[in-house]
Design a protein around this motif. Structure first.
Motif, mmCIF file in Angstrom:
data_model
loop_
_atom_site.group_PDB
_atom_site.id
_atom_site.type_symbol
_atom_site.label_atom_id
_atom_site.label_comp_id
_atom_site.label_asym_id
_atom_site.label_seq_id
_atom_site.Cartn_x
_atom_site.Cartn_y
_atom_site.Cartn_z
ATOM 1 N N PRO A 151 0.815 -1.225 0.000
ATOM 2 C CA PRO A 151 0.000 0.000 0.000
ATOM 3 C C PRO A 151 0.854 1.283 0.000
ATOM 4 O O PRO A 151 0.496 2.270 -0.641
ATOM 5 N N LEU A 152 1.985 1.240 0.720
ATOM 6 C CA LEU A 152 2.857 2.427 0.744
ATOM 7 C C LEU A 152 3.465 2.662 -0.641
ATOM 8 O O LEU A 152 3.517 3.801 -1.114
ATOM 9 N N GLN A 158 1.291 7.047 -6.714
ATOM 10 C CA GLN A 158 0.177 7.967 -6.959
ATOM 11 C C GLN A 158 0.530 9.419 -6.634
ATOM 12 O O GLN A 158 -0.117 10.340 -7.116
ATOM 13 N N ASN A 159 1.552 9.620 -5.783
ATOM 14 C CA ASN A 159 1.817 10.966 -5.255
ATOM 15 C C ASN A 159 3.189 11.534 -5.620
ATOM 16 O O ASN A 159 3.662 12.484 -5.005
ATOM 17 N N LEU A 176 11.965 7.084 1.811
ATOM 18 C CA LEU A 176 11.210 7.675 0.702
ATOM 19 C C LEU A 176 11.687 9.090 0.422
ATOM 20 O O LEU A 176 12.037 9.813 1.355
ATOM 21 N N THR A 177 11.664 9.479 -0.851
ATOM 22 C CA THR A 177 11.790 10.896 -1.193
ATOM 23 C C THR A 177 10.404 11.366 -1.599
ATOM 24 O O THR A 177 9.784 10.790 -2.499
ATOM 25 N N VAL A 178 9.923 12.404 -0.899
ATOM 26 C CA VAL A 178 8.537 12.855 -1.064
ATOM 27 C C VAL A 178 8.521 14.328 -1.443
ATOM 28 O O VAL A 178 9.190 15.145 -0.794
ATOM 29 N N PRO A 179 7.773 14.704 -2.500
ATOM 30 C CA PRO A 179 7.607 16.137 -2.782
ATOM 31 C C PRO A 179 7.018 16.830 -1.555
ATOM 32 O O PRO A 179 6.091 16.287 -0.922
ATOM 33 N N ASP A 180 7.540 17.993 -1.223
ATOM 34 C CA ASP A 180 7.044 18.706 -0.032
ATOM 35 C C ASP A 180 5.530 18.916 -0.102
ATOM 36 O O ASP A 180 4.836 18.873 0.904
ATOM 37 N N ALA A 182 3.370 16.942 -1.122
ATOM 38 C CA ALA A 182 2.625 15.715 -0.803
ATOM 39 C C ALA A 182 2.872 15.243 0.629
ATOM 40 O O ALA A 182 2.342 14.210 1.037
ATOM 41 N N PHE A 183 3.667 15.999 1.384
ATOM 42 C CA PHE A 183 4.055 15.507 2.709
ATOM 43 C C PHE A 183 2.869 15.374 3.669
ATOM 44 O O PHE A 183 2.785 14.412 4.425
#
Length: 200
Positions: A151-152, A158-159, A176-180, A182-183
Motif C-alpha cells: 500500500p505504501l 500515486q503521489n 522515501l523521497t517525497v515532494p514537499d 505531498a508531505f
C-alpha cells in the motif's frame, strides 16, 4: 519549505561560428559538483581535440545557490566562465551546467569578442532548453509491517514520491523521497495506518 525554481528538463546543444572559431554549447541538468565535473569530463571525451572546454554551473536555487563555479580553461581570465555564469544567473535557472567547447579558428577575437561569443552561445543554448519547475523534496523514513509495504508503494506511485531504500528485519524500514507538496498527504496516510514517519 523551499520554493520552486526553474531547472532544465533535459539537455540541449547548439553551436555558433565566429571568424572560423566554433563555439559548441552544451546545457545539462546537474544536482551537485560531482555530477558537474563528470559532465565536464564527458565533454572533454566527446570533443578531445578542442582547444578550450569552458564552463559554469549553478546548483540549487538561483540567487541563493548552494554552489556556483566557473572555469576559463586557458581563455583569458573573465572572458569565458564569467559570461556563461552571468547568462545563467540572468535567466534565473538552477541545477544547471553550461559547457562551451571552442575550436580555435585562427583569428583572435579579443577579450570583448570572446565575452560576446561565450555569452551569445550560452543565450542560444538556454533558449532551446526545456525548463520545468523544481519541486522541493524531503527524505523520510517509515517503519511498517510487511503487509503495509505494498500500500505504501502504491501511495508513492500515486503521489510522485519514490522509494530510495528498503531494509527488511522484524519490520520493513522504507526510505522515501517525497515532494514537499505531498508531505501532508503522506502524514495522513501514515496516521490512518498507525505508522510513524521520521523526516530526515
Amino acid at each position: 519549505m523551499s520554493q520552486t525554481y526553474p531547472v532544465p528538463a533535459g539537455s540541449a546543444e547548439t553551436e555558433i561560428i565566429i571568424k572560423k572559431s566554433r563555439f559548441i554549447a552544451r546545457a545539462v541538468p546537474v544536482g551537485g559538483r560531482e555530477t558537474a565535473m563528470s559532465e565536464l569530463a564527458r565533454a572533454r571525451t566527446d570533443f578531445p581535440d578542442a582547444r578550450h572546454h569552458c564552463f559554469a554551473y549553478v546548483i540549487g536555487k538561483p540567487g541563493a545557490a548552494t554552489s556556483a563555479a566557473m572555469g576559463d580553461d586557458g581563455e583569458p581570465s573573465g572572458t569565458a566562465g564569467k559570461p556563461i555564469l552571468n547568462v545563467i544567473h540572468h535567466k534565473g535557472i538552477g541545477d544547471i551546467m553550461v559547457i562551451v567547447i571552442r575550436y580555435f579558428g585562427g583569428t583572435k577575437l579579443g577579450a570583448g569578442g570572446l565575452v560576446r561569443a561565450y555569452a551569445g552561445v550560452t543565450e542560444k543554448v538556454l533558449a532551446q532548453l526545456e525548463i520545468v519547475e523544481h519541486a522541493p523534496e524531503s527524505t523520510c523514513s517509515i517503519a511498517l509491517d510487511f503487509a503495509q509495504e505494498q500500500p505504501l508503494r502504491h501511495w508513492a506511485d500515486q503521489n510522485g514520491a519514490h522509494v530510495d531504500a528498503v531494509e527488511y528485519g522484524s519490520q520493513v524500514n522504507v526510505t522515501l523521497t517525497v515532494p514537499d507538496a505531498a508531505f501532508e498527504a503522506l502524514r495522513d496516510f501514515a496516521g490512518a495506518a498507525g505508522l510513524v514517519i521520521s523526516r530526515d
